[in-house]
Design a protein around this motif. Structure first.
Motif, short mmCIF file in Angstrom:
data_model
loop_
_atom_site.label_atom_id
_atom_site.label_comp_id
_atom_site.label_asym_id
_atom_site.label_seq_id
_atom_site.Cartn_x
_atom_site.Cartn_y
_atom_site.Cartn_z
N SER A 144 0.83 -1.15 -0.15
CA SER A 144 -0.07 -0.17 -0.05
C SER A 144 0.83 1.25 0.00
CB SER A 144 -0.94 0.04 1.27
OG SER A 144 -0.15 0.18 2.34
N LEU A 145 2.32 0.96 0.06
CA LEU A 145 3.02 2.20 0.40
C LEU A 145 3.69 2.56 -1.00
CD1 LEU A 145 4.99 1.12 3.43
CD2 LEU A 145 2.84 2.32 3.34
N SER A 146 3.86 3.95 -1.32
CA SER A 146 4.46 4.44 -2.32
C SER A 146 5.93 5.34 -1.91
CB SER A 146 3.75 5.42 -3.05
OG SER A 146 3.36 6.61 -2.28
N VAL A 147 6.86 5.54 -2.88
CA VAL A 147 8.06 6.06 -2.47
C VAL A 147 8.32 7.41 -3.56
CG1 VAL A 147 10.66 5.96 -2.25
CG2 VAL A 147 8.87 4.19 -1.64
N THR A 148 8.78 8.39 -3.07
CA THR A 148 8.92 9.64 -3.78
C THR A 148 10.39 10.17 -3.45
OG1 THR A 148 6.73 10.31 -4.23
CG2 THR A 148 8.04 11.93 -4.73
N ASN A 149 11.23 9.97 -4.23
CA ASN A 149 12.59 10.62 -3.99
C ASN A 149 12.97 10.22 -2.44
OD1 ASN A 149 15.05 11.82 -4.32
ND2 ASN A 149 14.17 13.88 -3.87
N GLY A 150 12.91 8.97 -2.15
CA GLY A 150 13.38 8.39 -0.73
C GLY A 150 12.44 8.57 0.16
N THR A 151 11.45 9.20 0.02
CA THR A 151 10.44 9.35 1.43
C THR A 151 9.23 8.47 0.85
OG1 THR A 151 10.95 11.73 1.64
CG2 THR A 151 8.72 10.80 2.25
N ILE A 152 8.85 7.65 2.14
CA ILE A 152 7.62 6.47 1.81
C ILE A 152 6.56 7.52 2.30
CG2 ILE A 152 6.76 4.46 2.72
CD1 ILE A 152 9.85 3.68 3.45
N LYS A 153 5.56 7.09 1.72
CA LYS A 153 4.16 7.71 1.89
C LYS A 153 3.23 6.50 1.93
CE LYS A 153 5.33 11.77 -0.42
NZ LYS A 153 4.86 12.78 -1.69
N SER A 154 2.16 6.79 2.83
CA SER A 154 1.11 5.77 3.42
C SER A 154 -0.26 6.35 2.79
CB SER A 154 0.98 5.48 4.79
OG SER A 154 0.34 6.42 5.27
N PRO A 155 -1.25 5.54 2.38
CA PRO A 155 -2.65 5.86 1.95
C PRO A 155 -3.08 7.24 2.96
CG PRO A 155 -2.31 3.78 1.58
CD PRO A 155 -1.19 4.08 2.27
N LYS A 156 -2.68 6.85 4.04
CA LYS A 156 -3.38 7.84 5.33
C LYS A 156 -2.60 9.08 5.18
CE LYS A 156 -4.97 4.19 8.25
NZ LYS A 156 -4.78 3.45 9.61
N GLY A 157 -1.73 9.50 4.42
CA GLY A 157 -1.00 10.62 4.52
C GLY A 157 0.45 10.72 5.52
N ASP A 158 0.72 9.31 6.14
CA ASP A 158 2.15 9.41 6.82
C ASP A 158 3.11 9.53 5.88
OD1 ASP A 158 0.75 8.68 9.35
OD2 ASP A 158 0.15 6.69 8.50
N GLU A 159 4.30 10.15 6.17
CA GLU A 159 5.54 9.97 5.42
C GLU A 159 6.66 10.00 6.25
OE1 GLU A 159 5.90 13.68 3.20
OE2 GLU A 159 3.93 13.44 2.05
N ILE A 160 7.62 9.42 5.65
CA ILE A 160 9.14 9.31 6.49
C ILE A 160 10.04 8.73 5.54
CG2 ILE A 160 8.84 6.61 6.93
CD1 ILE A 160 10.05 7.18 9.74
N SER A 161 11.29 9.40 5.61
CA SER A 161 12.23 9.40 4.67
C SER A 161 12.85 7.91 5.11
CB SER A 161 13.39 10.52 4.61
OG SER A 161 13.94 10.41 5.81
N TYR A 162 13.74 7.49 3.99
CA TYR A 162 14.54 6.40 4.26
C TYR A 162 15.52 6.40 5.55
CZ TYR A 162 13.21 4.19 -0.26
OH TYR A 162 12.58 3.81 -1.31
N TRP A 163 16.17 7.76 5.35
CA TRP A 163 17.00 8.12 6.41
C TRP A 163 16.51 8.17 7.80
CZ3 TRP A 163 16.48 9.88 1.49
CH2 TRP A 163 17.60 9.66 0.55
N LYS A 164 15.38 8.69 7.79
CA LYS A 164 14.81 8.74 9.27
C LYS A 164 14.21 7.59 9.72
CE LYS A 164 12.59 11.22 12.66
NZ LYS A 164 13.59 11.85 13.89
#
Length: 745
Positions: free
Chosen positions: A157-177
């Protein structure tokens, strides 16, 4: 000497906890990165050799997410000008959905990268690219699983944009974090799903190469550009010929010259070290005038070489046999036999070979343009009877290579000199005459081809006999591979190897021929030889496709149609069909003053497909010809970087044209005569033809190496074009105008 220290202690502490001490520090490999965030500063000595994760099964042996928010790609392959850095970055960036601007790469460092052997055989994308793709896919799967667990959702269910993972609910977190100081765990299983070609954003794009920008602007890029605190300059005086031995030397006058730090003599190995480079050059000239040598004449001489090869005794290697083939050829309606010859060729690197070495507390570091940092480390360990773990070899681009030029030898020599002066970096650069006279050449080869056809032009049988010296004497753990190690007071034994497979590469026709045969004779020639771009494929393809053109002419067939009729592989047919289309083959303007030549091969009979068309204009009055245009079509499977692939093909086509039209190593009994650009001419810019390259992209097939695919077809295409224009068949390279039978035109 004061060691380089990182300025950011917080970052240092973080990297120590992750086991990634090197990432982000201003050390040498990162000085040659080509993306934003990488520094251009030339760094100081890196200190004690590292022991990173270099197990090829571990994810972080190939990719790492460092503390600065960058992805660092690690590859054991060396950047030789083939654009491998940007291609590997594109592959990793694609699988992890990180912009290439946030990616950097470290190549060829025994302190940081995995052992991938030699960068050779057009295998970098196939080998390192595949490993990095699989590691990146594994990392993406691991990171998405971590995020899914954190958010109690499914990875799908997750997507990735330029190293930031996003969930359908709007959660975001970078690979590094997400990692929060942890390193990428796990092994490369090969089961992680890779991205579908239809979803590619970066692969297939012509992203710019920073190394080309640096060269165009004259910025530091090559090993020659490195400068280190306290660095001394060295020059080596090689013997005047292969078997010469130093009889006497009175070095006092040299030792008293301004700036001279040390004169080194070990057997017939002579070197001088000075504070400044020009002082070392002047001291070498003085050494040259004082040294007295005994010499042994070289044999056989050039005029005797072809006959000596083809009449040499020795056991034949039966590569592929077909009983009764001689009788089949003899009884054929059309039968033909011809002999071809390729002379010795140089790498002829534009800049002489260079390396820097430093001994410190029984630790050896070497900055080298070698094609194999791990093999040369093993060879240095043998040279000094030293544990490999005490040697660090750092790959830095050199000014031309494509095989084994002098880069390995100069690295060994720099280490020998540095051993005498521990604690100070030693920069050794060869002189032009040393580069031309002492590099290992591409070997001379001789061919005897015979074939038979029926009345309709169907080839019934093909028989090849070839003679060749070794195509590889690369340093790979035996110190005798370093040429100067053989000149020491206690010399290392040289054992020639690398016969066979390199010699008959592309020696068996792909065409649908019922009976095919190839026999090989290994020949120990008079000159030093090793790997040169394509190994035996260049000469084998030249001979084969020239001979095929003779058969086509005998049968009265069209050169493209004949090949299409005798090739079953649809991809082979496709490159020829596209060549005919793009070159407007059927509507070509044939006159009495021009000629067209066709040639084709699949490199190694297993990788890239390449078809070439050469167009020449002839000048009867001045008895010369001009290569007007080269057109090529290549199928290398999935195209990673279209502009990079064209660069590779264009460079290969021009280099092959230079080899084929001009180049041959000249020597006599006293040694190598070709010691400069006058005695070893290469194609000049004013003579470079128009070059046109067309790509066939196959996104659903694996990428294949392309650097060596053009070499053989271009040689044969030029020879065939000369025949088409003049009716004169040149069977021995180079294709010089004086070999054309002008009196018959």
């Amino acid at each position: 000497m004061k060691k380089h220290q990182p300025s950011d202690t917080g970052r240092r502490s973080f990297l120590k906890t992750t086991g990634h001490l090197m990432i982000g520090f201003n050390l040498l490999p990162l000085a040659f990165c080509q993306t934003k965030g990488a520094t251009n500063e030339i760094p100081a000595y890196p200190g004690i050799p590292l022991r990173p994760h270099v197990d090829g099964k571990l994810v972080d042996s190939w990719i790492r997410l460092d503390a600065e928010g960058f992805l660092t790609v690690l590859s054991g392959k060396q950047e030789l000008g083939q654009g491998i850095k940007i291609a590997l970055i594109q592959i990793a960036a694609e699988e992890l959905d990180i912009s290439p601007d946030r990616c950097r790469i470290i190549n060829s460092d025994t302190g940081q990268t995995a052992n991938e052997g030699f960068t050779a055989g057009s295998n970098s994308v196939e080998g390192s690219g595949k490993a990095i793709r699989n590691a990146a896919a594994e990392a993406r799967r691991y990171l998405l699983a971590m995020a899914a667990e954190k958010w109690s959702t499914s990875p799908d269910s997750l997507s990735v944009t330029n190293g930031t993972i996003k969930s359908p609910k709007g959660d975001e977190i970078s690979y590094w974090k997400l990692l929060e100081g942890k390193h990428l765990e796990g092994t490369v299983t090969g089961t992680a799903p890779t991205k579908a070609p239809r979803d590619y954003r970066y692969v297939g794009q012509s992203l710019q190469r920073d190394d080309i920008r640096k060269m165009a602007l004259g910025e530091p890029h090559f090993v020659h550009d490195l400068r280190m605190p306290g660095m001394l300059h060295a020059r080596v005086l090689h013997p005047p010929s292969y078997h010469a031995k130093l009889e006497s030397l009175a070095p006092t006058a040299v030792e008293s010259m301004p700036g001279v730090v040390k004169v080194i003599r070990d057997g017939s190995f002579l070197a001088v070290v000075a504070e400044r480079e020009y002082q070392a050059v002047k001291a070498r000239e003085m050494l040259k005038s004082l040294a007295v040598w005994s010499e042994v004449p070289l044999r056989p001489l050039p005029r005797e070489l072809a006959e000596s090869m083809t009449t040499s005794l020795g056991k034949v290697e039966e590569v592929q046999m077909s009983p009764g083939i001689a009788e089949t050829i003899k009884s054929s309606t059309i039968s033909l036999q011809a002999e071809y010859f390729r002379p010795y060729h140089m790498h002829a690197s534009m800049g002489p070979s260079c390396a820097i070495a430093l001994w410190e507390e029984e630790l050896l570091s070497v900055w080298t343009a070698t094609q194999g940092v791990y093999p040369i480390r093993a060879t240095l360990a043998d040279l000094f009877s030293l544990d490999e773990e005490k040697i660090r070899c750092i790959g830095v681009p050199g000014s031309g290579c494509y095989g084994q030029n002098g880069a390995d030898d100069v690295s060994g020599e720099a280490a020998l000199i540095a051993k005498k002066l521990p604690g100070r970096p030693i920069r050794l650069q060869w002189m032009r005459e040393s580069e031309h006279q002492w590099e290992p050449y591409g070997t001379a080869m001789a061919f005897r081809l015979a074939a038979g056809m029926d009345a309709e032009g169907k080839i019934l049988a093909w028989d090849t006999t070839l003679w060749s010296d070794s195509h590889s004497t690369r340093p790979n753990g035996r110190a005798g591979s370093f040429v100067s190690a053989r000149h020491l007071d206690t010399p290392f034994e040289f054992r020639k190897g690398g016969f066979s497979a390199g010699s008959y590469r592309n020696g068996i026709p792909e065409y649908s021929i019922p009976a095919k045969q190839l026999q090989l004779y290994n020949f120990a020639g008079p000159l030093r030889t090793s790997s040169l771009r394509g190994l035996g494929a260049y000469a084998n393809t030249f001979a084969m496709e020239s001979f095929l053109d003779e058969l086509i002419h005998r049968a009265g067939k069209d050169p493209i149609e004949f090949r299409l009729e005798n090739l079953e592989d649809p991809r082979a047919r496709a490159v020829l069909e596209k060549l005919a289309e793009k070159a407007d083959w059927k509507s070509r303007q044939k006159t009495a003053l021009n000629g067209f030549g066709i040639a084709y091969s699949r490199y190694k009979n297993s990788t890239s497909y390449f078809a070439a068309l050469a167009e020449v204009d002839i000048d009867k009055a001045n008895q010369t010809y001009r290569l007007k245009k080269l057109t090529g079509v290549i199928d290398s499977g999935l195209v990673i970087n279209p502009d990079g692939l064209r660069n590779q093909c264009e460079g290969g086509m021009i280099q092959s044209a230079s080899w084929s039209m001009l180049e041959e190593v000249r020597y006599d009994g006293n040694g190598i005569i070709s010691e400069n650009w006058s005695s070893y001419p290469i194609l000049r810019m004013m003579d470079v033809p128009e070059v046109e390259v067309h790509l066939i992209d196959r996104p659903d097939t694996p990428p294949m190496g392309a650097g060596e695919a053009a070499m053989g077809p271009v040689a044969a295409a030029i020879a065939n074009a000369i025949f088409d224009a003049t009716g004169s068949r040149i069977r021995d390279l180079p294709l010089k105008a004086e070999k054309i039978a002008w009196n018959t035109l």
